[in-house]
Scaffold this active site. Structure first.
Site: not given
Lengths: 188, 155
Positions: A125, A183, A148, A156-157
């Site tokens: 952040y 991912e 978001n 945002c993950h």
């Protein structure tokens, strides 16, 4: 009473979109994270929500983008296809226009920076706040992530706490976990 | 009265699509499908200009009725199907141009006359289409007919 057939219904919904008469076209898209509510404005993708129940979403969209909100499959197809590819591990970047007209000032800058965080990586952040020009605004960035409008596509993950904890996710931490695992950014 | 908020189009469409389609089926029989699509496309085009959500049913029924009239004209531009009945009920001479004749009526009377004698709708449905009471629908129809009769006397 003679009811409208499903065919006539979808014919009208397609024609409405084709004639460019909609403020937002939306549909519900299946995904491994559950159903996603996906909306497309004339400028691009304007909403992805884990809250797939349309009624509340439709009301919210009408207030933000204009009253002509209608479920219509075809405008949503490109986003649906790219999300499918992403979840099958075949796509690392989304090639979709995003409509951020409801985001203002710092919020918008942060979301634009967020779009540059690559697949498979994480940031914090505080780091994201710094990239958006306000290094001390980590907390505000947390709020912006929480709101978001287009999660997954604006990732945002991929934003975690300074100590590596996942912290929070509007769709629930389990989903954040799943996305990061998909991912390869998390081992377990 | 306070204006009623305009609902999202999706809500409006879901609420009215079946009654509007039934209305068009009564007016047109076969071919109501195209008229249905045209009705809601017209509604969609006009939707951003709406200022009050109070009379949406009457509003969309009026659009549907206009679409049906256009469609009937397109099918039989010279001899409109309601001529015969109007002649029988009111002793008016058959007039090959009644479509144009009713053009000069005030819109509400015109719609009422066409729905009553062109499409044989009962007054409660005409009332629904016009967004008025049954009495008002009756009145609009009879004053439309009176006006037509006076004009035909003069010409």
């Amino acid at each position: 009473m003679t009811n409208v057939s499903a065919e006539l219904d979808s014919r009208f919904r397609a024609a409405a979109a084709e004639e460019g008469l909609l403020d937002v076209a939306y549909d519900v898209v299946d995904s491994p994270l559950g159903e996603l509510f996906v909306g497309i404005s004339d400028r691009g993708l304007c909403v992805i929500s884990y809250e797939a129940d349309p009624d509340a979403q439709v009301e919210r969209l009408a207030r933000g983008f204009g009253s002509r909100v209608l479920r219509s499959t075809r405008p949503v197809d490109p986003a649906r296809r790219q999300l499918d590819e992403y979840f099958e591990g075949k796509r690392k970047r989304f090639d979709l226009d995003v409509d951020l007209r409801l985001a203002r000032d710092f919020g918008r800058t942060v979301l634009e920076e967020l779009g540059r965080v690559p697949f498979g990586e994480v940031t914090t952040y505080g780091e994201l706040a710094a990239r958006a020009g306000k290094p001390r605004a980590a907390r505000a960035v947390g709020t912006i992530m929480n709101r978001n409008p287009v999660p997954i596509v604006l990732p945002c993950h991929r934003v975690v706490g300074a100590n590596g904890s996942l912290v929070g996710y509007a769709g629930g931490l389990e989903r954040k976990h799943q996305l990061l695992r998909l991912e390869g950014a998390l081992l377990a | 009265m306070e204006p009623v908020r305009i609902p999202p189009f999706e809500t409006f469409y879901e609420e009215h699509k079946d009654p509007v389609f039934a209305h068009l089926r009564r007016l047109l029989g076969q071919g109501a499908e195209d008229a249905f699509q045209e009705t809601f496309l017209r509604a969609l085009r006009a939707y951003p200009e709406l200022r009050n959500g109070r009379h949406l049913r009457a509003w969309v029924f009026t659009i549907a009725t206009r679409v049906a009239i256009d469609e009937t004209r397109r099918r039989r531009p010279m001899a409109s199907p309601w001529l015969h009945e109007l002649a029988v009920e009111d002793g008016l001479p058959p007039h090959a141009e009644l479509g144009h004749l009713t053009d000069n009526l005030p819109p509400k009377e015109r719609a009422a006359v066409v729905l009553r004698y062109g499409f044989d709708l009962p007054y409660d449905e005409i009332a629904a289409a016009l967004g008025s009471s049954e009495d008002a629908a009756r009145q609009a129809t009879s004053s439309g007919v009176r006006r037509l009769r006076e004009r035909s006397k003069r010409s």
